[in-house]
Design a protein around this motif. Sequence first.
Motif, short mmCIF file in Angstrom:
data_model
loop_
_atom_site.label_atom_id
_atom_site.label_comp_id
_atom_site.label_asym_id
_atom_site.label_seq_id
_atom_site.Cartn_x
_atom_site.Cartn_y
_atom_site.Cartn_z
N ARG A 243 0.82 -1.23 -0.07
CA ARG A 243 0.05 -0.03 0.02
C ARG A 243 0.88 1.01 -0.02
NH1 ARG A 243 -3.29 -0.52 5.17
NH2 ARG A 243 -1.39 -1.33 5.94
N LEU A 244 1.83 1.25 -0.85
CA LEU A 244 2.86 2.29 -0.89
C LEU A 244 2.08 3.56 -1.64
CD1 LEU A 244 5.90 0.58 -2.10
CD2 LEU A 244 5.26 1.12 0.13
N GLU A 245 2.52 4.82 -1.13
CA GLU A 245 2.16 6.13 -1.59
C GLU A 245 2.89 6.54 -2.96
OE1 GLU A 245 2.63 8.87 1.47
OE2 GLU A 245 1.05 7.98 2.65
N ALA A 246 2.75 7.30 -3.70
CA ALA A 246 3.33 7.62 -4.79
C ALA A 246 4.61 7.58 -4.97
CB ALA A 246 2.32 9.04 -5.43
N ASP A 247 5.25 8.34 -4.11
CA ASP A 247 6.73 8.50 -4.05
C ASP A 247 7.46 7.16 -3.99
OD1 ASP A 247 9.08 9.89 -4.21
OD2 ASP A 247 9.07 10.39 -1.96
N ALA A 248 6.85 6.42 -3.05
CA ALA A 248 7.59 5.12 -2.63
C ALA A 248 7.29 4.30 -3.85
CB ALA A 248 7.29 4.53 -1.39
N ALA A 249 6.12 4.28 -4.57
CA ALA A 249 5.74 3.43 -5.64
C ALA A 249 6.44 3.71 -6.80
CB ALA A 249 4.33 3.66 -5.84
N ASP A 250 6.79 4.94 -7.11
CA ASP A 250 7.78 5.40 -8.27
C ASP A 250 9.18 4.83 -8.04
OD1 ASP A 250 5.60 6.55 -9.30
OD2 ASP A 250 6.01 8.74 -8.56
N ALA A 251 9.67 4.98 -6.77
CA ALA A 251 10.90 4.41 -6.46
C ALA A 251 11.23 2.70 -6.86
CB ALA A 251 11.21 4.58 -4.97
N VAL A 252 9.90 2.13 -6.61
CA VAL A 252 9.96 0.74 -6.86
C VAL A 252 10.11 0.47 -8.37
CG1 VAL A 252 8.59 -1.53 -6.72
CG2 VAL A 252 8.66 0.08 -4.57
N GLN A 253 9.38 1.20 -9.10
CA GLN A 253 9.27 1.02 -10.54
C GLN A 253 10.60 1.34 -11.11
OE1 GLN A 253 6.90 -0.58 -12.05
NE2 GLN A 253 5.32 -0.30 -10.25
N ARG A 254 11.20 2.09 -10.55
CA ARG A 254 12.59 2.83 -10.90
C ARG A 254 13.52 1.70 -11.01
NH1 ARG A 254 11.14 8.00 -9.12
NH2 ARG A 254 12.23 7.74 -7.35
#
Length: 803
Positions: free
Chosen positions: A708-719
Amino acid sequence: MSGGTRLSISATLATFLASCALLPLVDKSSWIVQAAILLVIQAAVGAAARRVPLPRALTVAVQAVVTLLLLTLVFARQQALGMVIPGPEAIRHFGDLLDAGGTDVSRYMIPAPLSEGIRLMLVGGTLVIGLAVDALAVTFRSAAPAGLPLLALYSVAAGLSEGSTDWLWFLLAAGGYLLLLLAEGRDRLSQWGRVFGGARRAEPAGQGPLADGGGGALAPVRTGRRIGVLALGIALVVPLALPALDGGLLGPSGTGVGSGPGGGGTISAVNPLVSLQNSLNQPEDREVMSYRTTSEQNTDLYLRIVALDEFDGTTWRPSVRSITDVPSELPTPPGLGPDVRRTEVETRISAADFYAQDWLPMPYPASEVSIAGRWRFEQVGRTLVGDHGQTTRGKSYTVKSMVVQPTPQQLANAGPAPSGLLREFTKVPESLPGVVTSTARKVTRGASNNYERAVKLQDYFAVDGGFTYNTQVQAGSGSAAIARFLKQKEGFCVHFAFSMAAMARTLGIPARVAVGFTPGSPAGDNKYSVGLRDAHAWPELYFEGVGWTRFEPTPTRGTVPEYTQEETPSGDASSSAAPSDDTSAAPSASQPSASQSCSLTERKEGGCNSAAPAAVGGATDDGPPFGTILLVSLAVLLVLVLPLLPMLWRKRIRALRLGAAGRTDADVAGRTLAAWRELTDTAWDHGIPPDDSQTPRKAAARVVRLGRLEADAADAVQRIAAAVEQVLYAPRPEPVAGLGEDVRRVHDGLRGRASRGTRARALLAPRSAVRVTWALSERWESLRAGLRARWTEARSRPSGQQS
């Protein structure tokens, strides 16, 4: 059987096995059956509450309430409402039982009688530990910290019990804890499977990682078993090389000290101080033995247990000596000449049923002993010791002994002792302070022979030196403690005996310390009673032609030998001996003694059979040797650090994975894959198990969704996932900046969305630490394969061929 059920059974079994260490503390074992039944009920209630399911805290609360109801039903049903509901009267009854149990614990020696108070303490304590273990290991799924209450339970038992079976209780407690850890490991691995194996952990064709119902976890489990067994073996073997304190002489023990076949064997050194102090500290003067004697007077009939003849600077102890079968007639005492007056007496002794002592109390010097059982004879100390479990418990035996009555002139005219005896029994440690020797010389100034020196030393402690008998001081028994005792001038029999013996040795007089009991008090019908408070220590000095001779330097205790009274001053001895009035005001202070006519003993008569004060100081104020302190400190440090190892390992791995790297293609790939591994392990620690069957992109989406990650952490996972795909599929991967920061951003995001318990678990007991087990398993298998290949190559090589 589900993993939770298996874990609950293991927690109950671990508590039961650890509680078995309490068995030697009491004389009956019926309480352990009661505790086992209540433990099973307690665990069943917890299992039912978790199956509902109830919240974790509520589950523990329900178990605690049921435990209280069970204890009320067993111990306070007559005072309870409806036999199970504890009201004010039942609570008061619990308090009375605990108070009585505490009194019984301080009153009785081990094994104590199983009173209701002690039964409540044993059963209740076991249930409290069981509740803590079940809550930690099963309810909160954290088996490692559950070892702390188990350790507390075992430590209490090990600290109180005495005997050679301590290793068995440790083995049971440690085995139960290992079973608990194994059950938790199997439960976790059966859910996660054999994950993150990569190419090195390929599954058989047609089978997924969990297709065999957890078979992928077998290798780590097998390795865990091996590590556990190895650790348990080391824990059992290493203490054999460490210094240890042996059991006491006056308290119960029940372990034989003889060894070797036939009539040979050795006897090991023991330390009597703890048991002697414990005997003097008993609030009730329990009778340990009674006797009848043909002696006309019993003032010199001390019941001697053993002689302490080795002084190493820390304490006095008996030397390690050979033992033989008990001869029909004991040999003549060493040094006793034919012209010394002696009277043979016969004493019939009966030991109490609770008094289990390895060494046989008897008058000195004994000439013949008639007793049933397995006993051995140590000739130098003239003692009898039980062989392999033989004790005095309930024994009745007859001892023929001699009352040796030398004259002062015979003692004064004694010749030099044999060189071997003189060398052995005049040794003092280099650590002995100079004040001991100087005081001895000052006190004996003007004496013309060893007898006069011995009497002056005795008078210095008992009459002239201003010493007082006080069991509340902590004077110790080592070299520095003797100097401190000479300065403070307060102590009890141990300190007086040890100090006089050490000072005699500095003067060249062979000396040792005897431990046993004073003659006791009359009990009517020509019978004498010896109680715990009659426990005593006194010095024995050697005079050629007379042998080992008793002296009595302790004020208010024992009787002064007649052969020392002619040389003692008789003017104001009564006033110069300084025992305090309260020390001699005791129930048995009125014992008559017909032989005491010299003013030297008038003060001592009043306290001859007086009860000792109720507290005794420590016996070894010098402290243990530096090596022992270091080893104990290391052991404590290990206990404190061991639970933190998973957290420390995890921090170290994170630092290595996110550290600086080179700029080559291999470096870029390695750094990117390390960041991906750190991300997936971080998710694993926070409750999201990895799935190697998915692509990096799908795995990243799964972490974002479950975390249930927020946008900032979710973008880091995708990178990070995109960087991994580039490494895996691009011909020449380009370095991606900021991967370490992205991983930290993901860590903060997962931690921010997790519960408090999950955060604590991720920090203190990270799930990804199981990789250590896998790594050890792989290295072990690799080592075995390499050795097997070398062995096969060596066997297949022709005999004449050289490598």
